[in-house]
Design a protein around this motif. Structure first.
Motif, PDB file in Angstrom:
ATOM      1  N   ILE A   9       0.851  -1.200   0.000  1.00  0.00           N
ATOM      2  CA  ILE A   9       0.000   0.000   0.000  1.00  0.00           C
ATOM      3  C   ILE A   9       0.883   1.246   0.000  1.00  0.00           C
ATOM      4  O   ILE A   9       0.668   2.188  -0.762  1.00  0.00           O
ATOM      5  CB  ILE A   9      -0.930   0.010   1.229  1.00  0.00           C
ATOM      6  CG1 ILE A   9      -1.884  -1.183   1.194  1.00  0.00           C
ATOM      7  CG2 ILE A   9      -1.708   1.321   1.278  1.00  0.00           C
ATOM      8  CD1 ILE A   9      -2.763  -1.320   2.428  1.00  0.00           C
ATOM      9  N   ARG A  10       1.911   1.206   0.866  1.00  0.00           N
ATOM     10  CA  ARG A  10       2.817   2.352   0.976  1.00  0.00           C
ATOM     11  C   ARG A  10       3.495   2.643  -0.370  1.00  0.00           C
ATOM     12  O   ARG A  10       3.595   3.781  -0.798  1.00  0.00           O
ATOM     13  CB  ARG A  10       3.854   2.065   2.067  1.00  0.00           C
ATOM     14  CG  ARG A  10       4.547   3.300   2.605  1.00  0.00           C
ATOM     15  CD  ARG A  10       5.330   2.978   3.870  1.00  0.00           C
ATOM     16  NE  ARG A  10       4.466   2.773   5.024  1.00  0.00           N
ATOM     17  CZ  ARG A  10       4.312   1.623   5.671  1.00  0.00           C
ATOM     18  NH1 ARG A  10       4.973   0.547   5.290  1.00  0.00           N
ATOM     19  NH2 ARG A  10       3.504   1.543   6.710  1.00  0.00           N
ATOM     20  N   ALA A  12       2.335   1.841  -3.338  1.00  0.00           N
ATOM     21  CA  ALA A  12       1.345   2.348  -4.293  1.00  0.00           C
ATOM     22  C   ALA A  12       1.064   3.824  -4.055  1.00  0.00           C
ATOM     23  O   ALA A  12       0.994   4.631  -4.991  1.00  0.00           O
ATOM     24  CB  ALA A  12       0.052   1.535  -4.174  1.00  0.00           C
ATOM     25  N   VAL A  13       0.917   4.187  -2.791  1.00  0.00           N
ATOM     26  CA  VAL A  13       0.646   5.589  -2.456  1.00  0.00           C
ATOM     27  C   VAL A  13       1.825   6.466  -2.853  1.00  0.00           C
ATOM     28  O   VAL A  13       1.657   7.577  -3.374  1.00  0.00           O
ATOM     29  CB  VAL A  13       0.333   5.712  -0.950  1.00  0.00           C
ATOM     30  CG1 VAL A  13       0.310   7.159  -0.518  1.00  0.00           C
ATOM     31  CG2 VAL A  13      -0.997   5.045  -0.625  1.00  0.00           C
ATOM     32  N   ARG A  15       3.880   5.893  -5.247  1.00  0.00           N
ATOM     33  CA  ARG A  15       3.894   6.021  -6.709  1.00  0.00           C
ATOM     34  C   ARG A  15       2.897   7.085  -7.162  1.00  0.00           C
ATOM     35  O   ARG A  15       3.153   7.843  -8.096  1.00  0.00           O
ATOM     36  CB  ARG A  15       3.562   4.671  -7.356  1.00  0.00           C
ATOM     37  CG  ARG A  15       4.757   3.720  -7.361  1.00  0.00           C
ATOM     38  CD  ARG A  15       4.373   2.340  -7.842  1.00  0.00           C
ATOM     39  NE  ARG A  15       3.832   2.342  -9.198  1.00  0.00           N
ATOM     40  CZ  ARG A  15       3.195   1.302  -9.757  1.00  0.00           C
ATOM     41  NH1 ARG A  15       3.034   0.203  -9.061  1.00  0.00           N
ATOM     42  NH2 ARG A  15       2.743   1.381 -10.973  1.00  0.00           N
ATOM     43  N   ILE A  16       1.755   7.135  -6.500  1.00  0.00           N
ATOM     44  CA  ILE A  16       0.769   8.181  -6.839  1.00  0.00           C
ATOM     45  C   ILE A  16       1.341   9.553  -6.496  1.00  0.00           C
ATOM     46  O   ILE A  16       1.286  10.492  -7.287  1.00  0.00           O
ATOM     47  CB  ILE A  16      -0.553   7.943  -6.075  1.00  0.00           C
ATOM     48  CG1 ILE A  16      -1.186   6.630  -6.519  1.00  0.00           C
ATOM     49  CG2 ILE A  16      -1.509   9.111  -6.292  1.00  0.00           C
ATOM     50  CD1 ILE A  16      -2.321   6.161  -5.626  1.00  0.00           C
TER      51      ILE A  16
END
Lengths: 278, 154
Positions: A9-10, A12-13, A15-16
């Motif tokens: 999750i970390r 992915a966030v 990367r956003i």
């Protein structure tokens, strides 16, 4: 010990977040109140483009005009504006071929707004300061809902005086009326500047009218006004207005002097930038 | 004197992280507009001069502006969907990885996830930043993690 699930999750966030725009994509923050800074108008291109364009186009013009101050502003001559059956008093400061109609608010008449008119006229802009009905030299009764008609009529009057474009500039109550007038197809102005408008006043609803604006709108509010939600109202109207539009939040200055003395030079400066960009 | 940083200093300190937060909420294209509007809204607020935690307040303003944009965008997309049959199916299929799954969370869940995982805020700090209770933060985070687990565990 990190949890692989949380790590994904970390990641992915992150990367956003990595795709975020650079800070310089934001407007120049110099408009924000700076401790010890000289009080100057600061244009806030919240949705970018319009004000930057105006500022760029107007910079040379503004510098030239400001450097020319205090030019000898012409003395006003009394003028009469017909608005339907109403006969309005106005003061005409005849200068160059670009024009500004400056509408009065309740509590300020044409004579009170003379400092702003003189600054604009000193920069070679012809100014017609009109007392809306019920104010100053214009007979009453006051009619809030007729204010847009009075401003439209004043613009028509000035269009017969100058050969260049005419802007409509409203102050306080007439700023509200000016925003409403901006949605009136009869308005022959190239743009509207609303200095400290109310979102609505006794049925005159600037926020409701703003989406229908047919000309560029420039809205000015006062930060941290102790009596009114000036900046918040300006923001509400700004949000409701279509592009092109711009907003300016002036820093509040603790002072005992009146609004015109304190902020009149800022209003005039902003108007000159807008004129230069039109 | 309160010792609070000037507004200009607050802008310098927090603009970048707020842009990242806004990107997580509304995407790159609208992030700058949302952050700009948030700064204006914050500093136009009567409460601003008395705000004790300006960073948290700014996060809340970004969240509010994102919600405002989301509402207007949802209305627009609903109108457009009526005119474009099949678009919804395409959108439903765009869930190939965790990034897409995060972006597919509700706006509130995304805000909580972003503040938790990117800024490292604790639940009380997230609650302050978003103006919601700590219980709500935990519920949103739990639901978000549940939704993401379905993707990650696939």
């Amino acid at each position: 010990m990190s949890d692989p699930f949380d790590d994904r999750i970390r990641e992915a966030v992150a990367r956003i977040a990595a795709t975020r725009p650079a800070v310089d994509a934001l407007p120049d923050p110099s408009w924000i109140r700076l401790a010890g800074s000289r009080h100057r108008p600061r244009l806030v291109p919240v949705l970018a483009g319009f004000v930057l364009m105006l500022a760029a186009a107007g910079a040379g013009f503004l510098v030239a005009r400001l450097e020319s101050r205090p030019a000898a502003a012409p003395e006003p001559v009394a003028a009469t504006v017909l608005s339907g059956s109403a006969v309005l008093h106005a003061d005409l400061y005849r200068a160059g071929e670009r024009g500004v109609v400056l509408g009065t608010g309740y509590g300020w008449d044409a004579a009170d707004l003379a400092p702003i008119a003189r600054l604009l006229a000193g920069a070679d802009v012809t100014v017609l300061v009109v007392d809306v009905r019920g104010v100053g030299g214009s007979a009453g009764p006051a009619d809030v809902l007729a204010m847009p008609d009075d401003l439209v009529a004043a613009v028509d009057h000035l269009r017969d005086v100058v050969s260049g474009p005419v802007w409509l500039m409203g102050f306080s109550h007439s700023a509200t009326g000016a925003v409403v007038a901006a949605a009136d197809p009869r308005l022959a102005a190239v743009g509207v500047a609303a200095m400290l408008p109310f979102t609505s006043y006794q049925g005159l609803d600037a926020e409701a009218a703003a989406p229908g604006s047919l000309v560029p709108l420039h809205i000015v509010g006062l930060s941290q006004d102790r009596m009114f939600s000036s900046a918040a109202w300006a923001l509400d109207i700004y949000r409701a207005a279509p592009e092109p539009k711009s907003i300016e939040i002036l820093p509040r200055i603790p002072t005992d002097t009146d609004l015109i003395t304190t902020y009149g030079p800022s209003f005039a400066d902003s108007m000159l930038i807008l004129i230069a960009g039109s | 004197m309160t010792g609070r940083p000037s507004d200009a200093e607050l802008f310098r300190r927090h603009a970048d992280e707020l842009l990242a937060f806004a990107t997580g909420l509304v995407g790159r294209n609208d992030a700058a507009d949302v952050v700009s509007a948030a700064f204006v809204a914050a500093m136009s607020s009567r409460a601003w001069s008395a705000v004790e935690h300006p960073r948290a307040y700014l996060y809340r303003c970004v969240d509010s502006e994102a919600k405002r944009l989301h509402r207007s965008r949802s209305r627009r997309e609903a109108r457009e969907r009526k005119a474009a049959v099949g678009e919804g199916v395409v959108m439903a299929e765009q869930r190939p990885d965790v990034v897409a799954a995060v972006l597919g969370l509700s706006l509130r869940q995304r805000a909580v996830v972003f503040l938790t995982y990117w800024t490292g805020m604790t639940p009380p700090e997230v609650a302050t930043a978003l103006g919601i209770s700590q219980g709500s933060v935990r519920r949103h985070l739990a639901r978000a993690r549940q939704n993401l687990r379905e993707v990650i565990d696939e």
